[in-house]
Scaffold this motif. Structure first.
Motif, PDB file in Angstrom:
ATOM      1  N   SER A  74       0.822  -1.210   0.000  1.00 27.84           N
ATOM      2  CA  SER A  74       0.000   0.000   0.000  1.00 27.84           C
ATOM      3  C   SER A  74       0.858   1.263   0.000  1.00 27.84           C
ATOM      4  O   SER A  74       0.470   2.283  -0.557  1.00 27.84           O
ATOM      5  N   HIS A  75       2.025   1.193   0.643  1.00 25.53           N
ATOM      6  CA  HIS A  75       2.968   2.318   0.630  1.00 25.53           C
ATOM      7  C   HIS A  75       4.343   1.805   1.000  1.00 25.53           C
ATOM      8  O   HIS A  75       4.587   0.601   0.913  1.00 25.53           O
ATOM      9  N   GLN A  76       5.241   2.691   1.393  1.00 24.73           N
ATOM     10  CA  GLN A  76       6.665   2.351   1.466  1.00 24.73           C
ATOM     11  C   GLN A  76       7.166   1.977   2.846  1.00 24.73           C
ATOM     12  O   GLN A  76       8.354   1.746   3.009  1.00 24.73           O
ATOM     13  N   ASP A  77       6.294   1.955   3.865  1.00 27.38           N
ATOM     14  CA  ASP A  77       6.773   1.851   5.246  1.00 27.38           C
ATOM     15  C   ASP A  77       7.413   0.493   5.570  1.00 27.38           C
ATOM     16  O   ASP A  77       7.122  -0.515   4.929  1.00 27.38           O
ATOM     17  N   PRO A  78       8.266   0.480   6.633  1.00 27.00           N
ATOM     18  CA  PRO A  78       8.925  -0.773   7.027  1.00 27.00           C
ATOM     19  C   PRO A  78       7.940  -1.894   7.367  1.00 27.00           C
ATOM     20  O   PRO A  78       8.201  -3.072   7.077  1.00 27.00           O
ATOM     21  N   ASP A  79       6.813  -1.521   8.007  1.00 31.92           N
ATOM     22  CA  ASP A  79       5.849  -2.565   8.400  1.00 31.92           C
ATOM     23  C   ASP A  79       5.000  -3.028   7.214  1.00 31.92           C
ATOM     24  O   ASP A  79       4.158  -3.913   7.345  1.00 31.92           O
ATOM     25  N   ILE A  80       5.236  -2.407   6.048  1.00 33.54           N
ATOM     26  CA  ILE A  80       4.497  -2.779   4.830  1.00 33.54           C
ATOM     27  C   ILE A  80       5.354  -3.654   3.915  1.00 33.54           C
ATOM     28  O   ILE A  80       4.951  -4.737   3.506  1.00 33.54           O
ATOM     29  N   MET A 150      -3.090   9.174   2.797  1.00 31.63           N
ATOM     30  CA  MET A 150      -3.751   8.476   3.909  1.00 31.63           C
ATOM     31  C   MET A 150      -2.960   7.207   4.241  1.00 31.63           C
ATOM     32  O   MET A 150      -3.436   6.122   4.010  1.00 31.63           O
ATOM     33  N   HIS A 151      -1.780   7.217   4.792  1.00 27.52           N
ATOM     34  CA  HIS A 151      -1.114   8.448   5.140  1.00 27.52           C
ATOM     35  C   HIS A 151      -0.021   8.853   4.146  1.00 27.52           C
ATOM     36  O   HIS A 151       0.350  10.025   4.073  1.00 27.52           O
ATOM     37  N   SER A 152       0.499   7.905   3.402  1.00 24.14           N
ATOM     38  CA  SER A 152       1.648   8.211   2.543  1.00 24.14           C
ATOM     39  C   SER A 152       1.233   9.049   1.327  1.00 24.14           C
ATOM     40  O   SER A 152       0.086   8.963   0.862  1.00 24.14           O
ATOM     41  N   GLY A 169      -5.073  -0.544   4.354  1.00 31.45           N
ATOM     42  CA  GLY A 169      -3.740  -0.106   4.795  1.00 31.45           C
ATOM     43  C   GLY A 169      -3.820   0.546   6.162  1.00 31.45           C
ATOM     44  O   GLY A 169      -4.488   0.045   7.064  1.00 31.45           O
ATOM     45  N   ASP A 170      -3.187   1.718   6.300  1.00 30.51           N
ATOM     46  CA  ASP A 170      -3.162   2.370   7.614  1.00 30.51           C
ATOM     47  C   ASP A 170      -4.460   3.117   7.923  1.00 30.51           C
ATOM     48  O   ASP A 170      -4.646   3.560   9.055  1.00 30.51           O
ATOM     49  N   LEU A 171      -5.327   3.309   6.946  1.00 32.66           N
ATOM     50  CA  LEU A 171      -6.586   3.997   7.238  1.00 32.66           C
ATOM     51  C   LEU A 171      -7.513   3.042   8.004  1.00 32.66           C
ATOM     52  O   LEU A 171      -7.741   1.913   7.574  1.00 32.66           O
TER      53      LEU A 171
HETATM   54 FE   LIG Z   1       2.365   3.411   7.257  1.00 29.98          FE
END
Ligand SMILES: [Fe+2]
Ligand SMILES: [Fe+2]
Length: 266
Positions: A74-80, A150-152, A169-171
């Protein structure tokens, strides 16, 4: 550690499985998703090194992970997508993500790993434009929806038209709650575990409203976030859409107070 997934949907041919308890130690609780359609498999937001081993072991029960079709991020974060290097080496999957992150993700892959690949890392990434796209998957497809900010800044959500589940995702994320394997039962009681995260991580009410307008036109039976509890059934889905589109967050809440030179040391 319980690695048994929660079955969100199963019609015999098509399955949506959620792993909610693979994160151990200091990582934030997060949910990872495995979608199976016949002999085709995809992961959604599988996470970093922390979840790679338990998730690959758990996923191997349903398939030979080497033959996985896709890893959706969904985006670039470490937990993703922190363990993109491992998924690239150990599977043939294509990594599907926003075009904003496609060019940066190769930074997570060492030259040791790239030397083992026949092509480049970039060849393995499906770069989704800002407008979103549908991705053929088994007998069906998965829809990559625009959910930017949302958020990235380059943020996708994934809709499965077979199960009618929206993986958000994070939403809709909730943190610090209990029984994350269960859906939300009491929306009001659930708000305190979501509100701090949404006020700080989600960019603005405007984008939430635009997003909610899009989702109201869709046939969504459940909204399943990457952290915490999910929203199941039309009543809970609507309550979430109403709540998230009616709340000031992100830049709506910023004033000059938030932009002062600091005096304290950490
Ligand atoms: Fe995130
Ligand atoms: Fe997250």
């Amino acid at each position: 550690m319980a690695a048994e997934p929660i079955v969100l949907f199963d019609n015999g041919h098509h399955k949506c499985l959620m792993f909610d308890s693979l994160v151990s130690g200091e990582g934030v609780q997060s949910n990872q998703f495995l979608i199976v359609d016949g002999k085709h498999e995809a992961l959604i937001d599988p996470g970093g090194d922390l979840t790679y081993t338990p998730l690959s072991v758990a996923a191997s029960r349903y398939m030979n992970i080497r033959d996985m079709d896709y890893v959706f991020a969904s985006h670039q974060d470490p937990d993703i997508i922190g363990a993109i290097d491992r998924w690239i080496v150990h599977t043939r999957a294509k990594i599907v993500t926003s075009r904003l992150w496609a060019r940066f993700l190769p930074h997570l892959v060492s030259s040791y790993v790239t030397n083992q690949l026949s092509g480049s890392v970039y060849d393995r990434i499906v770069s989704v434009p800002d407008a979103g796209a549908n991705v053929k998957f088994g007998d069906s497809y998965l829809q990559c929806l625009p959910a930017h900010f949302m958020h990235s800044v380059g943020n996708l959500q994934f809709y499965d038209p077979v199960s009618k589940i929206l993986f958000s995702g994070d939403l809709g994320a909730s943190l610090g709650g209990e029984d994350d394997h269960l859906p939300v039962k009491d929306f009001k009681k659930h708000i305190p575990s979501m509100i701090g995260f949404h006020r700080r991580y989600i960019a603005s009410k405007t984008v939430c409203q635009l997003w909610a307008n899009m989702v109201r036109e869709m046939d969504v039976v459940a909204i399943v976030p990457q952290h915490g509890k999910r929203f199941e059934g039309p009543e809970m889905v609507n309550r979430f859409l109403d709540w998230v589109s009616g709340m000031d967050c992100g830049i709506d809440l910023m004033t000059q107070e938030n932009y002062q030179c600091p005096v304290d040391y950490v």
